[in-house]
Motif scaffolding. Structure first.
Motif, PDB file in Angstrom:
ATOM      1  N   TYR A 300      14.883  84.792  -1.633  1.00  0.00           N
ATOM      2  CA  TYR A 300      14.285  83.473  -1.443  1.00  0.00           C
ATOM      3  C   TYR A 300      13.928  83.244   0.030  1.00  0.00           C
ATOM      4  O   TYR A 300      14.681  83.656   0.932  1.00  0.00           O
ATOM      5  N   TRP A 301      12.777  82.574   0.263  1.00  0.00           N
ATOM      6  CA  TRP A 301      12.395  82.135   1.608  1.00  0.00           C
ATOM      7  C   TRP A 301      12.250  80.632   1.606  1.00  0.00           C
ATOM      8  O   TRP A 301      11.537  80.063   0.781  1.00  0.00           O
ATOM      9  N   ILE A 302      12.960  79.993   2.543  1.00  0.00           N
ATOM     10  CA  ILE A 302      12.977  78.533   2.643  1.00  0.00           C
ATOM     11  C   ILE A 302      12.296  78.134   3.940  1.00  0.00           C
ATOM     12  O   ILE A 302      12.642  78.623   5.023  1.00  0.00           O
ATOM     13  N   LEU A 303      11.338  77.236   3.852  1.00  0.00           N
ATOM     14  CA  LEU A 303      10.639  76.708   5.022  1.00  0.00           C
ATOM     15  C   LEU A 303      10.723  75.193   4.990  1.00  0.00           C
ATOM     16  O   LEU A 303      10.274  74.551   4.039  1.00  0.00           O
ATOM     17  N   SER A 304      11.345  74.624   6.023  1.00  0.00           N
ATOM     18  CA  SER A 304      11.397  73.161   6.137  1.00  0.00           C
ATOM     19  C   SER A 304      10.907  72.772   7.522  1.00  0.00           C
ATOM     20  O   SER A 304      11.259  73.409   8.515  1.00  0.00           O
ATOM     21  N   GLY A 305      10.079  71.739   7.558  1.00  0.00           N
ATOM     22  CA  GLY A 305       9.482  71.347   8.822  1.00  0.00           C
ATOM     23  C   GLY A 305       8.008  71.718   8.862  1.00  0.00           C
ATOM     24  O   GLY A 305       7.445  72.179   7.873  1.00  0.00           O
ATOM     25  N   PRO A 306       7.356  71.514  10.006  1.00  0.00           N
ATOM     26  CA  PRO A 306       5.916  71.753  10.107  1.00  0.00           C
ATOM     27  C   PRO A 306       5.526  73.126   9.574  1.00  0.00           C
ATOM     28  O   PRO A 306       6.236  74.106   9.838  1.00  0.00           O
ATOM     29  N   PRO A 307       4.437  73.228   8.816  1.00  0.00           N
ATOM     30  CA  PRO A 307       3.488  72.152   8.468  1.00  0.00           C
ATOM     31  C   PRO A 307       3.799  71.482   7.133  1.00  0.00           C
ATOM     32  O   PRO A 307       2.927  70.791   6.588  1.00  0.00           O
ATOM     33  N   ILE A 308       4.985  71.703   6.576  1.00  0.00           N
ATOM     34  CA  ILE A 308       5.318  71.129   5.272  1.00  0.00           C
ATOM     35  C   ILE A 308       5.341  69.601   5.375  1.00  0.00           C
ATOM     36  O   ILE A 308       5.851  69.041   6.334  1.00  0.00           O
TER      37      ILE A 308
END
Length: 604
Positions: A300-308
């Protein structure tokens, strides 16, 4: 009556025997008296031998394992004394030195990469601890509290005051567990992730946190038996990696710049970026492709913050609506090309899952042309990143859930790793069970809370860490880049963490970041490669005051080591191998004494 008479011949022989015996007795009596008088040569030889072997001429005699170095006792040889460095070097990181970094280009964070000093620039002194330095609190208290004197830097308490990263409270720092993208705390944020990702059943064991800050995400994942390798560049925010290690959380100084990450392919079950400020869309998606290389199929890859969630924040970020939308769309397209499925998006967080059946996916829609042409996806030390997809070997197997995977035969061995068979692996487990039992007899604190941050400098198959596995400690398993067998992928498949490194260079960490250092065969491995003294000075740099070192190596090598460390303010003792004194492999146990620096560079 004939049988009762004495034979004349026999009587004659008896008389002669008596005479001979009496004569011999007289001779030896006279000889003894002559020797006792001191004039006999035999007695003078005896007196000289007695004098030369008199134990009183050996004032340093003690009952420890003795082995000579060219016929000379190493304990009585003149030793080199290493002086303390100036106090300004208390947080010196040789390969991430700020002054040296500024001489390199800023493009793609090149200046934040490893840039090690030349031979004539190396320090040959002992890195001092700051005044007031103390042993960190035991885990889990250390997760929330760090002694102020150990890392006396307040800038983050101001810069991140409203984000609950860190607070200064008297003589300690307090870490509430907050983060830029999880103001309610890391635990609450992880609960949200757990609603999508199976964090509780052993599926997820190893994680990677890029741009980790003070590593609160990794710190609170430990409650769920998940080990996180956290990294961030040196002083993007002052002392963030140093704070992480003071808290007892695995972390190294590092950056996604131009070089490949020092981890093998298919290492991590989960990767994470929380406002890590990495330009994921740049360089044709090269940074996301590097994450893909180290992420396992099904990971799994988690992205939180810009540009979300750009629609809500683009004005706050001082970006145009068009640029923000374009950035997220570009990331979405790269993820699709990598065969990642988006499985979650809510407010500021998106989660992708890497497909398990990758080969079938990669053969579609022209992705074959984007595959890397590599012979060995784990040959990465000082190799430049490429904008291509790392292929997965045919027949790659899925891992068992943790903790079963800790002692199960790793898939890479079943797939075929040169020099490592199932039999070799099983024997290695038995051998290190015996070795670790010995260490615990020698030092009863091993396996307890006294040693939180542990390093194995030559980890092999990771069996030292596997046998030692304890909720009170973690092990940084280092596989030297010059090792005959590249085993770091096996170590990760066992549910452990580690890193590639060349011990001719400094390690990517701050001083005083490890409580216990274990090294089996390191000095034999590096003979004729680099200076033994440089390796020992680096060990001293990263070892805490009153920290312990366990060295296992050939006796001749350990004698040279011991001669050096006696001038480094270490106390040491040489011990026989578990199987007895005739085995040439020995143990050297060392303890770094407590001392701190002064402004003029002397110690106290």
């Amino acid at each position: 009556m004939r049988g009762s008479r004495m034979n004349p011949d026999r009587r004659t022989r008896s008389i002669m025997s008596v005479v001979i015996v009496m004569g011999l007795c007289c001779f030896f009596y006279i000889l003894g008296a002559w020797q006792k008088s001191g004039t006999g040569r035999g007695d003078s030889i005896a007196l000289r031998v007695t004098k030369e072997t008199d134990c009183t001429i050996l004032p340093n005699l003690h009952f420890e394992t003795h082995h000579s170095m060219g016929g000379v006792n190493p304990l009585i040889m003149n030793k080199k004394v290493f002086k303390p460095c100036h106090i300004r070097y208390r947080d010196y990181t040789p390969c991430q030195d700020q002054n040296r970094a500024m001489t390199f280009p800023r493009e793609n964070m090149t200046y934040r990469e490893r840039h090690c000093p030349a031979e004539n620039e190396k320090l040959h002194c002992l890195i001092p601890a700051p005044k007031g330095y103390v042993t960190p609190f035991a885990w889990p208290k250390s997760r929330e509290y760090v002694p102020y004197a150990n890392a006396p830097y307040k800038s983050l308490t101001v810069e991140k005051a409203v984000q609950n990263w860190i607070q200064h409270q008297g003589d300690v720092f307090h870490f509430p567990g907050g983060g830029t993208m999880f103001p309610n705390g890391a635990s609450s944020y992880i609960d949200e992730l757990a609603s999508v990702i199976p964090l509780a059943d052993g599926t997820i064991r190893t994680a990677l946190d890029t741009g980790c800050g003070v590593a609160s995400w990794g710190a609170y994942l430990m409650d769920r038996n998940i080990l996180t390798m956290s990294f961030a560049p040196r002083d993007s925010h002052e002392a963030q990696v140093q704070f992480a290690l003071e808290r007892g959380v695995p972390a190294v100084i590092g950056v996604l710049g131009t070089m490949k990450l020092p981890y093998p392919s298919r290492s991590f079950d989960m990767a994470h970026c929380s406002r890590c400020l990495i330009p994921w869309k740049s360089n044709d998606g090269m940074y996301m492709m590097e994450v893909d290389r180290v992420l396992r199929p099904g990971g799994y890859w988690i992205l939180s913050g810009p540009p979300i969630n750009w629609k809500k924040y683009y004005k706050t970020w001082q970006r145009s609506k068009q640029d923000s939308e374009e950035e997220q769309n570009r990331i979405e397209n790269i993820a699709e090309m990598l065969c990642w499925n988006k499985i979650y998006e809510k407010e500021d967080t998106v989660i992708w899952q890497k497909k398990v059946n990758l080969n079938a996916c990669h053969n579609k829609n022209g992705r074959t042309s984007k595959m890397c042409n590599v012979q060995d996806a784990d040959d990465i030390w000082y190799k430049k990143m490429e904008a291509c997809i790392t292929p997965i070997p045919e027949g790659a197997q899925q891992l068992q859930k943790f903790p079963k995977r800790l002692f199960a035969v790793p898939p890479r061995i079943l797939e075929g790793t040169p020099g490592v068979t199932e039999e070799v692996y099983e024997e290695d487990k038995k051998l290190w069970k015996k070795h670790v039992d010995t260490y615990k007899r020698v030092n009863k604190l091993i396996g307890k809370s006294r040693y939180r941050n542990i390093m194995d400098m030559n980890a092999g198959l990771g069996s030292f860490a596997a046998v030692l596995d304890s909720p009170g400690s973690w092990v940084m398993n280092v596989v030297p880049t010059i090792s005959e067998r590249n085993t770091l992928g096996i170590i990760y498949e066992r549910g452990l963490i580690g890193i590639y490194h060349d011990w001719c260079e400094a390690f990517s960490t701050y001083p005083r970041t490890y409580d216990l250092i274990h090294a089996s065969g390191v000095f034999s491995l590096y003979q004729n490669k680099c200076d033994l003294e440089d390796i020992l000075l680096e060990m001293d740099r990263i070892l805490r005051p009153e920290g312990t070192v366990i060295l296992r190596d050939n006796v001749e090598v350990l004698n040279k080591v011991r001669r050096t460390v006696t001038g480094m303010q270490w106390k040491s003792k040489l011990l026989d191998h578990e199987d007895g004194p005739l085995v040439p492999e020995k143990l050297l146990i060392g303890v770094k004494t407590y001392w701190v620096g002064r402004e003029e560079g002397s110690s106290s």
